[in-house]
Design a protein around this motif. Structure first.
Motif, PDB file in Angstrom:
ATOM      1  N   LEU A 183       6.252 -20.777  22.128  1.00 48.57           N
ATOM      2  CA  LEU A 183       6.858 -21.405  20.949  1.00 48.57           C
ATOM      3  C   LEU A 183       6.761 -20.500  19.725  1.00 48.57           C
ATOM      4  N   SER A 184       5.628 -19.848  19.535  1.00 45.75           N
ATOM      5  CA  SER A 184       5.465 -18.955  18.387  1.00 45.75           C
ATOM      6  C   SER A 184       6.477 -17.826  18.428  1.00 45.75           C
ATOM      7  N   GLU A 185       6.697 -17.282  19.587  1.00 45.71           N
ATOM      8  CA  GLU A 185       7.689 -16.212  19.724  1.00 45.71           C
ATOM      9  C   GLU A 185       9.075 -16.726  19.345  1.00 45.71           C
ATOM     10  N   VAL A 243      14.004 -22.918  20.518  1.00 48.99           N
ATOM     11  CA  VAL A 243      12.719 -23.523  20.133  1.00 48.99           C
ATOM     12  C   VAL A 243      12.598 -24.910  20.746  1.00 48.99           C
ATOM     13  N   ILE A 244      13.669 -25.694  20.650  1.00 52.26           N
ATOM     14  CA  ILE A 244      13.640 -27.058  21.186  1.00 52.26           C
ATOM     15  C   ILE A 244      13.413 -27.046  22.696  1.00 52.26           C
ATOM     16  N   MET A 254      17.285 -11.575  23.611  1.00 50.71           N
ATOM     17  CA  MET A 254      16.213 -12.519  23.877  1.00 50.71           C
ATOM     18  C   MET A 254      15.615 -12.192  25.236  1.00 50.71           C
ATOM     19  N   SER A 255      14.323 -12.252  25.325  1.00 48.72           N
ATOM     20  CA  SER A 255      13.644 -11.879  26.556  1.00 48.72           C
ATOM     21  C   SER A 255      13.132 -13.076  27.326  1.00 48.72           C
ATOM     22  N   ASP A 256      13.598 -14.232  27.012  1.00 51.33           N
ATOM     23  CA  ASP A 256      13.044 -15.454  27.575  1.00 51.33           C
ATOM     24  C   ASP A 256      13.717 -15.857  28.871  1.00 51.33           C
ATOM     25  N   PRO A 257      12.950 -16.020  29.955  1.00 45.33           N
ATOM     26  CA  PRO A 257      13.564 -16.486  31.195  1.00 45.33           C
ATOM     27  C   PRO A 257      13.860 -17.975  31.174  1.00 45.33           C
ATOM     28  N   VAL A 258      13.365 -18.677  30.155  1.00 45.25           N
ATOM     29  CA  VAL A 258      13.569 -20.116  30.092  1.00 45.25           C
ATOM     30  C   VAL A 258      14.960 -20.445  29.586  1.00 45.25           C
ATOM     31  N   VAL A 259      15.424 -19.694  28.588  1.00 45.04           N
ATOM     32  CA  VAL A 259      16.674 -20.033  27.946  1.00 45.04           C
ATOM     33  C   VAL A 259      17.532 -18.787  27.819  1.00 45.04           C
ATOM     34  N   ALA A 260      18.759 -18.858  28.251  1.00 50.08           N
ATOM     35  CA  ALA A 260      19.684 -17.743  28.086  1.00 50.08           C
ATOM     36  C   ALA A 260      20.703 -18.119  27.024  1.00 50.08           C
TER      37      ALA A 260
END
Length: 140
Positions: A63-65, A100-101, A1-7
């Motif tokens: 969100l789409s990602e 997603v949440i 996952m590349s998201d800095p928001v959620v690990a």
């Protein structure tokens, strides 16, 4: 996952992961979800180099990602890609749904400082349309 928001717990954190550089001190384990979201949004705001409006749009588009990652995990958990087989587990699907949440909560909080109240009010309206809630005219 590349998201800095959620690990996700099953992945190695990267340099952008909140667990390494983010709001961990401001959002201790067991903190109320919205307190954690507030800390994440504050951290993302401090780290952003984009204009505010662009940042807002990208947080909503994120969100789409994340939804795409849920679909990918479901396909992997059911083995529907013959080339990859069973590449994911249902635990992966659970983690992606949580992403997603959290991403939706971050987007909502980015759009309004009253995110908690907006969400609580919306949830009450949804509950009012549920079984045993009467025959009210709850709308869409």
């Amino acid at each position: 996952m590349s998201d800095p928001v959620v690990a996700s717990s099953d992945r190695t954190p990267n340099a952008n992961s909140p667990s390494l550089a983010g709001p961990s001190a401001a959002a201790p384990t067991g903190a109320a979800p919205w307190d954690t979201i507030d800390a994440l949004v504050g951290w993302l705001d401090r780290e952003s180099v984009l204009p505010k409006e662009q940042e807002r749009l990208l947080r909503v588009l994120k969100l789409s990602e994340e939804v795409g990652e849920v679909a990918q995990a479901v396909i992997g958990a059911t083995g529907q890609n013959p080339r990859k087989g069973h590449s994911h587990t249902w635990d992966d699907v659970h983690a992606e749904l949580c992403d997603v949440i959290v991403t939706a909560m971050v987007a909502l909080r980015t759009l309004t400082p009253e995110a908690r109240q907006v969400f609580d009010g919306h949830l009450r309206r949804i509950a009012g349309r549920g079984p045993g809630a009467g025959t009210g005219n709850g709308g869409g």
